[in-house]
Design an enzyme around this catalytic site. Structure first.
Site, PDB file in Angstrom:
ATOM      1  N   ASP A 178      39.326  36.408  39.776  1.00  0.00           N
ATOM      2  CA  ASP A 178      39.102  36.161  38.354  1.00  0.00           C
ATOM      3  C   ASP A 178      37.795  35.371  38.278  1.00  0.00           C
ATOM      4  O   ASP A 178      37.289  34.863  39.280  1.00  0.00           O
ATOM      5  CB  ASP A 178      40.268  35.408  37.703  1.00  0.00           C
ATOM      6  CG  ASP A 178      40.258  35.596  36.178  1.00  0.00           C
ATOM      7  OD1 ASP A 178      39.187  35.935  35.627  1.00  0.00           O
ATOM      8  OD2 ASP A 178      41.299  35.403  35.534  1.00  0.00           O
TER       9      ASP A 178
HETATM   10  C1  BGC Z   1      39.909  36.209  32.374  1.00  0.00           C
HETATM   11  C2  BGC Z   1      39.919  37.633  32.852  1.00  0.00           C
HETATM   12  C3  BGC Z   1      38.676  38.334  32.408  1.00  0.00           C
HETATM   13  C4  BGC Z   1      37.471  37.586  32.937  1.00  0.00           C
HETATM   14  C5  BGC Z   1      36.152  38.199  32.549  1.00  0.00           C
HETATM   15  C6  BGC Z   1      38.625  35.499  32.767  1.00  0.00           C
HETATM   16  O1  BGC Z   1      38.524  34.264  32.153  1.00  0.00           O
HETATM   17  O2  BGC Z   1      41.018  35.507  32.867  1.00  0.00           O
HETATM   18  O3  BGC Z   1      41.069  38.292  32.348  1.00  0.00           O
HETATM   19  O4  BGC Z   1      38.688  39.658  32.812  1.00  0.00           O
HETATM   20  O5  BGC Z   1      37.494  36.255  32.430  1.00  0.00           O
HETATM   21  O6  BGC Z   1      35.898  38.052  31.219  1.00  0.00           O
END
Ligand code: BGC
Length: 721
Positions: free
Chosen positions: A260
């Protein structure tokens, strides 16, 4: 939808989406080609590929024709364009199809719509030049307060497993990779970046992992995202047990694991424990970050040169990234599809999902559909006129358009019905009842034949401020399950002024509606139903569409009833959350411990009635076939989600009262009947024995429980297996 449009829609679902964009290479050929490329790469080039190169890309090797991998959120639409940084770009073509959110998709209980939904995303991602869509999000809805429940699907691992496969295939048949997330144990936003999630092996296997396993083994998902939290003391994104042991070894996942955004914390752990790609933007590195400073950046080059990390570990990560690139024709010389943007077919898919996902919770005295003699409707509530697409966090979508409930009602009502609107409440931080707005609402309610209140939660107080989040949003959980902004007072006053009131709730899950649930004649759960949601809702209200959505999550009466709170810990202390609720998530808890929910898992009403009869169960070789007759006994066409739950009579280990093991959504014309056949293989009867650390089936007598919801049981059978 008129009949011509319906035909067009069916054609669109079946025809273009069946043109698959698969790689022409077998996995063995891809492995050979990848190895040949890796041999040509310098160590520095390899390392460039295993970390971000901008906010949503990872590094390529131009010298060898290897492009950057371009990712984009998110689960229900291709995200607004950020370019290489985080500033939203202006004057670019990034207003696209805004699909209903995950929980609404799951409420359709229709895996074919999962495929159609994924196809729209894949096609629009292609058009926008993306390679990976960062969805589906499938974390189990453990607590009603999780801020991201709206993006997720269900409390039930079986339902998630069935819906996720269609979604992934839909995306990937367009030549785009899906990215199933967040692996694993990311069931709350409170302290998501630090909390250590502790759960039994049995809960992990029976509840929290099956959706991911189905994504890998049945959906063939190309990429997976690790989560922010710790799992049993080690960061999930760099977790040896979750990634190396379970995902890659046990399940045979061949694709790439990305972190993530900013979820990597240690170079060596990420390298050894299976993380293939470090994504994110370390904002502390300034507006133009030097991505070489990432954990999986320059340090890796040094470690390999010093002999502290063997180079094969890096090769393996690059091999997985290349595998995904070949799979999706980013490499290999085959043409990518161009994709399509904002087509009518995409909008019709958004509408269809909303039509099948919106749930009719209560319909006393058949208040719905609206009687033909209704001449005036008072529409009340801020959410009736509020657009929701741009809220919620990373899943935000700049919608090409968004039909609000108010607009939808006006569209469908036409000129014959007079519609008045008043806000009823304000969306303001810590806002209570606004007496002036309530008085206006009462006056409007008294004057009208019917009242429709549209309330519930929202994604943010101010959508222009990314992190100004509220009830259904990333990075923050809901403070409680109460209806905010003085809505209880408003709804009670409106019902008193005009008992012909239908309340429409928007939001990602259950709210405490105990103050007025007994008095409201009609209640509809509309979730966040996407760009066509207002039209879909209005068609249901006016009876042009017969509702067929079913709850994918139990609605408890009170927050205190929720098992995460009653048996377990939520949100835990400042470091750790213990899932003492174990396997008793959702209806597994309410049914086993005899706690009556407000609305049961699987509940959802129709404008017609269904009769279940003639149950037959035949069992042999640890498998069973269940058949029964389902008849539409009412006057209108409709669809029923027939649900099959299984229960073992004598138990060696405690098990839930019953568990969903099959379902079918059956479309029946008025008066029509069909035989439904559901086959169950051995897995349907197994549980995870965490003393022996394996899945096990104890021979014995099983109950086969067929219902219209988990608590509206219509047929019971037994068989020895
Ligand atoms: C989220 C993800 C997301 C990523 C990119 C993160 O903060 O938890 O679900 O895909 O950001 O935006």
């Amino acid at each position: 939808m008129n009949s011509k449009l319906k035909l067009l829609f069916l054609f669109c679902i079946i025809a273009p989406f069946s043109v698959k964009a698969q790689s022409r290479y077998s996995d063995a050929e891809i492995a050979f080609k990848s190895d040949s490329l890796i041999k040509l790469m310098t160590l520095q080039e390899k390392v460039t590929m295993i970390h971000a190169s901008s906010s949503f890309t990872s590094g390529g090797v131009p010298r060898l024709g290897i492009p950057e991998l371009v990712t984009s959120d998110g689960p229900h639409g291709v995200r607004v364009e950020h370019g290489r940084g985080w500033t939203v770009l202006q004057n670019v073509l990034d207003s696209g199809t805004y699909l209903p959110t995950g929980v609404c998709l799951a409420s359709t209980w229709n895996p074919k719509l999962g495929y159609a939904f994924g196809s729209v995303l894949g096609s629009e991602a292609n058009f926008r030049g993306k390679d990976v869509i960062l969805g589906p999000g499938i974390n189990i809805m453990r607590s009603p307060l999780n801020g991201r429940n709206f993006e997720y699907q269900s409390e039930d691992p079986f339902l998630v497993s069935k819906m996720v496969v269609g979604y992934i295939k839909g995306v990937q048949d367009q030549g785009i990779s899906a990215c199933v997330k967040h692996f694993a144990g990311n069931n709350q936003e409170t302290l998501r970046g630090s909390i250590d999630v502790q759960m039994s092996e049995r809960a992990l296997r029976e509840i929290y992992l099956p959706g991911f396993k189905a994504a890998v083994q049945e959906g063939g998902v190309n990429t997976l995202m690790g989560s922010y939290n710790k799992f049993r003391g080690q960061w999930a994104t760099q977790n040896n047990y979750l990634i190396n042991q379970i995902l890659k070894k046990e399940w045979g996942f061949k694709g790439l694991v990305m972190s993530d955004w900013g979820a990597v914390h240690s170079t060596t752990q990420a390298l050894w424990n299976g993380t293939d790609l470090e994504m994110g933007t370390d904002l502390s590195l300034g507006a133009h970050p030097d991505y070489g400073k990432f954990f999986m950046g320059d340090t890796v080059v040094t470690l390999v040169k010093e002999g502290k990390i063997p180079e094969y570990i890096i090769n393996e990560k690059v091999r997985r990234i290349l595998y995904v690139m070949y799979k999706t024709n980013m490499l290999g010389g085959q043409k990518r599809q161009k994709g399509e943007y904002n087509t009518q077919a995409h909008q019709l898919t958004a509408e269809k999902v909303a039509e099948e996902g919106i749930v009719l919770l209560k319909n006393q005295d058949n208040i719905l559909p609206l009687a033909a003699n209704v001449k005036s409707i008072a529409v009340i509530g801020y959410n009736a006129d509020r657009k929701q697409a741009f809220g919620g966090g990373s899943s935000q979508v700049k919608a090409f358009y968004e039909v609000t409930p108010l607009q939808g009602l006006k569209n469908i009502a036409g000129k014959k019905v007079k519609i008045t609107y008043c806000k009823g409440y304000n969306i303001v931080r810590n806002g209570g009842p606004d007496q002036t707005l309530i008085q206006q609402a009462i006056a409007a309610a008294k004057k009208a034949n019917m009242v429709i209140v549209v309330g519930g939660w929202t994604h943010g107080y101010d959508y222009n401020v990314w992190d100004d989040n509220a009830y259904d949003a990333e990075g923050t959980d809901k403070p409680n399950m109460d209806m905010p902004f003085g809505q209880n007072e408003l709804i009670k006053a409106v019902i008193a002024a005009n008992p012909k009131t239908v309340v429409v709730l928007m939001g990602g899950g259950p709210m405490d509606i105990t103050q007025w649930v007994g008095d409201a004649k009609g209640i509809i759960q509309a979730w966040y139903p996407g760009m066509e949601g207002g039209n879909a809702l209005a068609k249901i209200i006016f009876g042009q569409v017969n509702p067929s959505g079913k709850l994918p999550v139990s609605f408890p009466k009170k927050l205190a009833d929720a098992p995460a709170i009653k048996l377990g810990q939520y949100p835990g202390d400042s470091t750790t959350v213990n899932y003492f609720d174990d396997i008793y998530v959702g209806y597994r808890y309410y049914d086993t411990f005899n706690v009556e929910p407000q609305f049961a898992f699987g509940h959802g009403l129709s404008y017609t009635t269904f009769k279940y009869s003639n149950l037959q169960v035949s069992a042999a070789n640890k498998q069973a076939t269940v058949t029964f007759t389902l008849k539409n006994t009412g006057a209108v066409d409709g669809a029923e989600v027939a649900q099959l739950y299984v229960k073992q009579e004598k138990l060696n280990l405690p098990r839930p009262d019953k568990e969903l093991k099959g379902f079918e959504k059956v479309f029946l014309k008025a008066g029509e009947e069909k035989t439904v056949t559901i086959t169950l293989d051995q897995d349907a009867f197994k549980y995870f024995n965490d003393v022996k650390n394996e899945w096990e089936m104890d021979p014995g007598v099983f109950d086969f429980i067929v219902g219209s919801s988990s608590r509206d049981i219509r047929l019971n059978g037994k068989a020895e297996l």
